[in-house]
Design an enzyme around this catalytic site. Structure first.
Site, mmCIF file in Angstrom:
data_model
loop_
_atom_site.group_PDB
_atom_site.id
_atom_site.type_symbol
_atom_site.label_atom_id
_atom_site.label_comp_id
_atom_site.label_asym_id
_atom_site.label_seq_id
_atom_site.Cartn_x
_atom_site.Cartn_y
_atom_site.Cartn_z
ATOM 1 N N TYR A 198 0.828 -1.213 0.000
ATOM 2 C CA TYR A 198 0.000 0.000 0.000
ATOM 3 C C TYR A 198 0.865 1.269 0.000
ATOM 4 O O TYR A 198 1.830 1.369 0.779
ATOM 5 C CB TYR A 198 -0.946 0.037 1.219
ATOM 6 C CG TYR A 198 -1.541 1.421 1.332
ATOM 7 C CD1 TYR A 198 -2.516 1.852 0.419
ATOM 8 C CD2 TYR A 198 -1.055 2.352 2.255
ATOM 9 C CE1 TYR A 198 -2.988 3.149 0.437
ATOM 10 C CE2 TYR A 198 -1.530 3.651 2.275
ATOM 11 C CZ TYR A 198 -2.493 4.040 1.364
ATOM 12 O OH TYR A 198 -2.939 5.332 1.363
ATOM 13 N N LYS A 207 5.924 9.413 2.932
ATOM 14 C CA LYS A 207 5.810 9.642 4.369
ATOM 15 C C LYS A 207 7.076 9.191 5.105
ATOM 16 O O LYS A 207 7.515 9.823 6.061
ATOM 17 C CB LYS A 207 4.571 8.942 4.934
ATOM 18 C CG LYS A 207 3.236 9.525 4.406
ATOM 19 C CD LYS A 207 3.204 10.977 4.614
ATOM 20 C CE LYS A 207 1.996 11.809 4.263
ATOM 21 N NZ LYS A 207 0.816 11.344 3.658
ATOM 22 N N HIS A 227 3.681 18.026 7.137
ATOM 23 C CA HIS A 227 2.572 17.407 6.386
ATOM 24 C C HIS A 227 1.642 18.530 5.914
ATOM 25 O O HIS A 227 0.549 18.716 6.458
ATOM 26 C CB HIS A 227 1.854 16.426 7.319
ATOM 27 C CG HIS A 227 0.868 15.515 6.648
ATOM 28 N ND1 HIS A 227 -0.117 14.847 7.334
ATOM 29 C CD2 HIS A 227 0.713 15.147 5.356
ATOM 30 C CE1 HIS A 227 -0.828 14.105 6.510
ATOM 31 N NE2 HIS A 227 -0.352 14.283 5.287
ATOM 32 N N SER A 249 -4.500 13.355 7.428
ATOM 33 C CA SER A 249 -4.797 12.580 6.230
ATOM 34 C C SER A 249 -6.290 12.598 5.929
ATOM 35 O O SER A 249 -7.116 12.458 6.835
ATOM 36 C CB SER A 249 -4.337 11.139 6.438
ATOM 37 O OG SER A 249 -2.951 11.132 6.714
ATOM 38 N N CYS A 251 -8.223 15.044 5.103
ATOM 39 C CA CYS A 251 -8.935 16.180 5.695
ATOM 40 C C CYS A 251 -8.902 17.412 4.801
ATOM 41 O O CYS A 251 -9.163 18.524 5.263
ATOM 42 C CB CYS A 251 -8.387 16.498 7.074
ATOM 43 S SG CYS A 251 -8.825 15.240 8.294
ATOM 44 N N GLY A 252 -8.543 17.257 3.524
ATOM 45 C CA GLY A 252 -8.774 18.362 2.603
ATOM 46 C C GLY A 252 -7.561 19.109 2.072
ATOM 47 O O GLY A 252 -7.722 20.187 1.506
ATOM 48 N N ASN A 255 -7.700 19.128 -1.852
ATOM 49 C CA ASN A 255 -8.813 19.991 -2.273
ATOM 50 C C ASN A 255 -8.482 21.462 -2.102
ATOM 51 O O ASN A 255 -8.748 22.267 -3.002
ATOM 52 C CB ASN A 255 -10.076 19.636 -1.489
ATOM 53 C CG ASN A 255 -10.792 18.445 -2.102
ATOM 54 O OD1 ASN A 255 -11.630 18.607 -2.980
ATOM 55 N ND2 ASN A 255 -10.425 17.247 -1.683
ATOM 56 N N ASP A 276 0.710 17.728 -0.172
ATOM 57 C CA ASP A 276 0.855 16.824 0.976
ATOM 58 C C ASP A 276 2.053 17.132 1.882
ATOM 59 O O ASP A 276 1.965 16.965 3.080
ATOM 60 C CB ASP A 276 0.960 15.376 0.485
ATOM 61 C CG ASP A 276 0.622 14.352 1.555
ATOM 62 O OD1 ASP A 276 -0.419 14.512 2.220
ATOM 63 O OD2 ASP A 276 1.397 13.400 1.732
ATOM 64 N N ARG A 369 -7.069 5.601 -4.270
ATOM 65 C CA ARG A 369 -6.219 6.762 -4.583
ATOM 66 C C ARG A 369 -5.854 6.817 -6.058
ATOM 67 O O ARG A 369 -5.974 5.850 -6.797
ATOM 68 C CB ARG A 369 -4.945 6.710 -3.741
ATOM 69 C CG ARG A 369 -5.256 6.761 -2.238
ATOM 70 C CD ARG A 369 -4.283 7.560 -1.458
ATOM 71 N NE ARG A 369 -4.785 7.801 -0.108
ATOM 72 C CZ ARG A 369 -4.647 8.954 0.536
ATOM 73 N NH1 ARG A 369 -4.014 9.967 -0.035
ATOM 74 N NH2 ARG A 369 -5.121 9.107 1.754
ATOM 75 N N ASN A 496 -14.076 27.865 0.511
ATOM 76 C CA ASN A 496 -13.004 28.074 1.480
ATOM 77 C C ASN A 496 -12.139 29.272 1.096
ATOM 78 O O ASN A 496 -11.395 29.800 1.919
ATOM 79 C CB ASN A 496 -12.148 26.808 1.632
ATOM 80 C CG ASN A 496 -12.942 25.681 2.280
ATOM 81 O OD1 ASN A 496 -13.879 25.944 3.043
ATOM 82 N ND2 ASN A 496 -12.586 24.441 1.979
HETATM 83 P P1 GTP Z 1 -4.170 12.824 2.300
HETATM 84 O O1 GTP Z 1 -3.796 12.591 0.888
HETATM 85 O O2 GTP Z 1 -4.634 11.583 2.987
HETATM 86 O O3 GTP Z 1 -3.103 13.498 3.096
HETATM 87 O O4 GTP Z 1 -5.530 13.713 2.289
HETATM 88 P P2 GTP Z 1 -5.859 15.251 2.012
HETATM 89 O O5 GTP Z 1 -5.657 16.035 3.263
HETATM 90 O O6 GTP Z 1 -5.178 15.719 0.793
HETATM 91 O O7 GTP Z 1 -7.455 15.212 1.783
HETATM 92 P P3 GTP Z 1 -8.325 15.472 0.461
HETATM 93 O O8 GTP Z 1 -8.199 16.862 -0.065
HETATM 94 O O9 GTP Z 1 -8.084 14.363 -0.486
HETATM 95 O O10 GTP Z 1 -9.797 15.341 1.065
HETATM 96 C C1 GTP Z 1 -10.267 14.174 1.697
HETATM 97 C C2 GTP Z 1 -11.756 14.164 1.803
HETATM 98 O O11 GTP Z 1 -12.239 15.368 2.433
HETATM 99 C C3 GTP Z 1 -12.444 14.094 0.426
HETATM 100 O O12 GTP Z 1 -13.460 13.117 0.487
HETATM 101 C C4 GTP Z 1 -13.013 15.473 0.244
HETATM 102 O O13 GTP Z 1 -14.177 15.449 -0.540
HETATM 103 C C5 GTP Z 1 -13.273 15.967 1.670
HETATM 104 N N1 GTP Z 1 -13.155 17.456 1.753
HETATM 105 C C6 GTP Z 1 -12.116 18.201 1.326
HETATM 106 N N2 GTP Z 1 -12.349 19.526 1.510
HETATM 107 C C7 GTP Z 1 -13.564 19.616 2.090
HETATM 108 C C8 GTP Z 1 -14.374 20.721 2.547
HETATM 109 O O14 GTP Z 1 -14.002 21.896 2.454
HETATM 110 N N3 GTP Z 1 -15.579 20.412 3.120
HETATM 111 C C9 GTP Z 1 -16.012 19.116 3.248
HETATM 112 N N4 GTP Z 1 -17.191 18.907 3.814
HETATM 113 N N5 GTP Z 1 -15.288 18.047 2.818
HETATM 114 C C10 GTP Z 1 -14.075 18.292 2.260
HETATM 115 C C1 SPV Z 2 -1.855 10.201 4.022
HETATM 116 O O1 SPV Z 2 -2.348 9.184 4.531
HETATM 117 O O2 SPV Z 2 -1.657 11.262 4.671
HETATM 118 C C2 SPV Z 2 -1.497 10.209 2.592
HETATM 119 C C3 SPV Z 2 -1.514 8.954 1.858
HETATM 120 O O3 SPV Z 2 -1.138 11.247 2.054
HETATM 121 S S1 SPV Z 2 -0.164 7.922 2.274
HETATM 122 O O4 SPV Z 2 0.861 8.099 1.262
HETATM 123 O O5 SPV Z 2 -0.666 6.568 2.248
HETATM 124 O O6 SPV Z 2 0.355 8.277 3.550
HETATM 125 MN MN MN Z 3 -1.043 12.945 3.535
#
Ligand code: GTP
Ligand code: SPV
Ligand code: MN
Length: 585
Positions: A198, A207, A227, A249, A251-252, A255, A276, A369, A496
Site C-alpha cells: 500500500y 511519508k 505534512h 490525512s 482532511c482536505g 482539495n 501533501d 487513490r 473556502n
Molecule cells: P491525504 O492525501 O490523505 O493526506 O488527504 P488530504 O488532506 O489531501 O485530503 P483530500 O483533499 O483528499 O480530502 C479528503 C476528503 O475530504 C475528500 O473526500 C473530500 O471530498 C473531503 N473534503 C475536502 N475539503 C472539504 C471541505 O471543504 N468540506 C467538506 N465537507 N469536505 C471536504
Molecule cells: C496520508 O495518509 O496522509 C497520505 C496517503 O497522504 S499515504 O501516502 O498513504 O500516507
Molecule cells: Mn497525507
C-alpha cells in the site's frame, strides 16, 4: 546507466546477498523503461490497462484487501534510545528490528526481480533536495515512484561519487500482517518496509523519507519537514500570497491546494505548489521558504468530482495509476462521490468483483487513490519547482471537528500558533487502518509522521521563529462543523476561498477581527459572503467561541501533554496556562 557512487553499489551488493533476487535492474527513469515495466505489470496481473482512448497512459491496480491503508501500529521508529522516539511513536530497538525483519528479508526476492530505484525528493539541484535509493520487488512501486519523485539517472547524477542518500528496502513478501513492518532507522538514514504493497507503506520517498526521516534531519539541520500543502493565492489586485496548511490525512489538503474561487471573486486565482508535504527553510532574507519535495499527487479518489475538485479530476485523465477504484465496463474509472449522473450501471469493484450500485456495497475503497504527475495539474504554479521554494505569509492548521473549533481564527503570535498546532485534534479517517471518526490529538497533522520525540519537535517549532518578525502568521481552520443532524454548516471546497481571503487580508493588516479567548476571530461582516447562500445565524454559529466547551477541552490537552513529562517546552506550558487564564476559572 552510469553509477559512480560506491556506497550505492555496496548497498545493492549487500541487499542482493540478503534477498537473493533472480535479477537486478537499475531503473534509469526513461520512457522506454516505463513502457517495458507497464507491459510486464499488465502481463503479470499487477496492473490492469484502462481505456487508452479515454485515459491514455492510465492503469488500475488493486491491493490485497488486508492492505488498503497505512498501518500505524506496524510502523516503528528504531533509534538506539527509546526516549528519543518519544511517547507518541512505536519504538523498536534497531538491533531487534534488523534481526527480526532481516530474517524475513533473507531470500525474499527469490524468483523475483530486484529493482533499484534512485530518486530525488525535491527538484534536481535544489539546496532543499535529498536523494534516496529504494530497492523493491514491486513494479507498482517503481511506476509510482516514477510519478511521485524525480527518479532514475537524474538522481544518480545528483548523488555523484560520494553524495549521501537514504537507504530504502522494500519487499512485498506474503502480505501477512504478522510480518508487516514499516521500520525507520533515523540514525542510519535507513528505511525497511516488509509485507505491504500500500502507498504510504511502500512509496518510501513519501511519508517514510520526506516526513519521518526528514523531520529528524530537519531538527538537526535547522529546517522543517511538514505534512502540509502549499498554495499561491492571487487576489484581484494581482498580489500573490503563499500559504501552507497542515491537515491530517483525508482532511482536505489536495482539495484546498487546487481550489477554484467562487464566481463572486473575480480576479482571484489559486495555484498549487504541493498537496501533501512541505519542506520549509529560512531564506537569506529571513523569510520562511517552502518547497514541495514530491513530483506527483497520491490523492484520495472518493469525493473527487467535477464540482468538488475539477483540477484534480483533470490531472488524472492521463499517465495516472489508480488504486482500488471501480473499473467501468468501458475501461474508465469511478468512485463514490464522483458526482451526479456518473454512477455506472455495472462495474468491477476494488475487490475485483462484479458490482452494481444496487448492491449497497462501496465500489471503490474509501481510501482508494490516484497517482498523477503534478505537472499535469491545470492549476500547477509556475513556481512549483523553484529550487529555493516560495516565501510563506501564513501557515494554517486544521482538522475535522464536527463541534467546537470555529471556521477560522488567528493565533496571537508564533508561540501561540505553535500551541494551536500542538493541540490540533481531528476525527480519524480511512487513510489509516483502525476506527474512523474518533477524535484524536494530531499535532501539526504529524502524529503518524514525526520521526522523533514530539516534545522536541514542538521545541524545534518554537526555536525556528524565536522573536522573528518574518515568521508566517498562524491560523486554525475547520471546514467540517456540523449541525445536530450531521449536516455540514459550511459549504467548504471553493467557498473556502472566502476564509483564505480573510487570512490574506489579515496578513496585510487589512481585515477586521475580534479578540477572543482562543485567538482573533472574524466578525461575520469580515468574511466576504457575496453570492453565498448562508444565514447570518449559521455564520455567527461557526464564528462563535463556546467558552464552556473550550474549558472542557483543557483536561484532554493536559492529558496529552502529560505524556511528554518534563520534556514539554516551557513555552507550550505557558500557552496552556494563558489559555486557561483567558477562559476564566
Ligand atoms: P491525504 O492525501 O490523505 O493526506 O488527504 P488530504 O488532506 O489531501 O485530503 P483530500 O483533499 O483528499 O480530502 C479528503 C476528503 O475530504 C475528500 O473526500 C473530500 O471530498 C473531503 N473534503 C475536502 N475539503 C472539504 C471541505 O471543504 N468540506 C467538506 N465537507 N469536505 C471536504
Ligand atoms: C496520508 O495518509 O496522509 C497520505 C496517503 O497522504 S499515504 O501516502 O498513504 O500516507
Ligand atoms: Mn497525507
Amino acid at each position: 546507466m552510469e553509477i559512480r557512487n560506491k556506497a550505492a553499489l555496496d548497498l545493492v551488493d549487500q541487499m542482493i546477498e540478503l534477498c537473493k533476487p533472480d535479477q537486478v535492474v537499475w531503473c534509469d527513469g526513461s520512457e522506454e523503461e516505463r513502457n517495458k515495466l507497464q507491459d510486464k505489470a499488465v502481463e503479470t496481473g499487477v496492473l490492469d490497462k484502462l481505456n487508452q482512448e479515454k485515459l491514455p497512459g492510465c492503469y488500475l491496480h488493486r491491493t490485497d484487501p488486508n492492505d488498503v491503508a497505512r498501518t500505524e501500529k506496524l510502523t516503528f521508529i528504531c533509534c538506539r534510545r527509546k526516549e528519543d522516539a518519544g511517547p507518541t511513536n512505536n519504538w523498536m530497538d534497531p538491533q531487534r528490528a534488523y534481526a527480526e525483519t532481516g530474517a524475513n528479508f533473507v531470500d525474499s526476492f527469490k524468483g523475483r526481480t530486484m529493482y533499484v530505484v534512485p530518486f530525488i525528493m525535491g527538484p534536481a539541484g535544489s539546496p532543499f533536495s535529498k536523494v534516496g535509493i529504494e530497492i523493491t520487488d514491486s513494479i507498482y512501486v517503481v511506476l509510482n515512484m516514477r510519478i511521485m519523485t524525480r527518479m532514475g539517472q537524474i538522481a544518480m547524477d545528483q548523488l555523484g561519487e560520494d553524495g549521501e542518500f537514504t537507504k530504502c528496502l522494500h519487499c512485498t513478501g506474503d502480505l501477512s500482517i504478522e510480518k508487516r513492518r514499516i521500520l525507520h532507522f533515523p540514525e542510519d538514514n535507513t528505511i525497511w518496509s516488509f509485507a505491504s504493497g500500500y502507498g504510504g507503506n511502500v512509496l518510501l520517498g513519501k511519508k517514510c523519507l520526506a516526513l519521518r526521516i526528514a523531520s529528524y534531519l530537519a531538527k538537526q539541520e535547522g529546517w522543517m519537514a511538514e505534512h502540509m500543502l502549499i498554495l499561491g493565492l492571487t487576489d484581484s489586485n494581482g498580489e500573490k500570497t503563499y500559504i501552507a496548511a497542515a491537515f491530517p490525512s483525508a482532511c482536505g489538503k489536495t482539495n484546498l491546494a487546487m481550489l477554484i474561487p467562487p464566481e463572486s471573486f473575480p480576479g482571484y486565482k489559486v495555484e498549487t505548489l504541493g498537496d501533501d508535504i512541505a519542506w520549509i527553510r529560512k531564506g537569506a532574507d529571513g523569510r520562511f521558504y517552502a518547497l514541495n519535495p514530491e513530483a506527483g499527487f497520491f490523492g484520495v479518489a472518493p469525493g473527487t468530482s467535477k464540482k468538488s475538485n475539477p483540477n484534480a479530476l483533470a490531472t488524472t485523465r492521463s499517465n495516472t495509476i489508480f488504486t482500488n477504484v471501480v473499473k467501468t465496463d468501458d475501461g474508465d474509472v469511478w468512485w463514490e462521490g464522483m458526482g451526479k449522473d456518473t454512477t455506472p450501471a455495472h462495474g468491477i469493484d476494488w475487490l475485483g468483483k462484479d458490482w452494481t450500485p444496487a448492491s449497497g456495497e462501496k465500489g471503490a475503497h474509501p481510501n482508494s487513490r490516484f497517482t498523477a504527475p503534478a505537472c499535469q495539474c491545470p492549476c500547477i504554479s509556475p513556481d512549483w519547482e523553484k529550487p529555493e521554494g516560495v516565501p510563506l505569509s501564513a501557515i494554517l492548521f486544521g482538522g475535522r471537528r464536527a463541534k467546537l473549533a470555529p471556521l477560522v481564527f488567528q493565533s496571537f503570535g508564533w508561540n501561540h500558533g505553535t500551541f494551536l498546532g500542538a493541540t490540533m485534534a481531528s476525527e480519524t479517517t480511512a487513510a489509516a487502518t483502525g476506527a474512523v471518526g474518533v477524535v484524536r490529538r494530531d499535532p501539526m497533522a504529524m502524529i503518524p509522521f514525526c520521526g522523533y520525540d514530539m516534545a522536541d519537535y514542538f521545541g524545534h517549532w518554537i526555536e525556528m521563529a524565536k522573536d522573528d518578525p518574518n515568521a508566517p502568521k498562524i491560523f486554525h481552520v475547520n471546514w467540517f462543523r456540523q449541525d445536530d443532524e450531521g449536516n455540514f454548516l459550511w459549504p467548504g471546497f471553493g467557498d473556502n476561498l472566502r476564509v483564505l481571503d480573510w487570512i490574506v487580508r489579515r496578513c496585510k493588516g487589512k481585515a477586521g477581527a475580534k479578540e477572543t479567548a482562543i485567538g482573533y476571530i472574524p466578525n461575520p461582516e469580515d468574511i466576504n459572503t457575496d453570492g453565498l447562500d448562508i444565514s447570518r445565524e449559521t455564520l455567527e454559529e461557526i464564528l462563535s467561541v463556546d467558552k464552556e466547551a473550550w474549558k472542557a477541552e483543557i483536561p484532554g490537552m493536559e492529558e496529552f501533554f502529560a505524556k511528554f513529562g518534563d520534556k514539554l517546552p516551557k513555552e507550550i506550558r505557558a500557552e496552556i496556562d494563558a489559555l486557561k487564564e483567558r477562559l476564566g476559572k
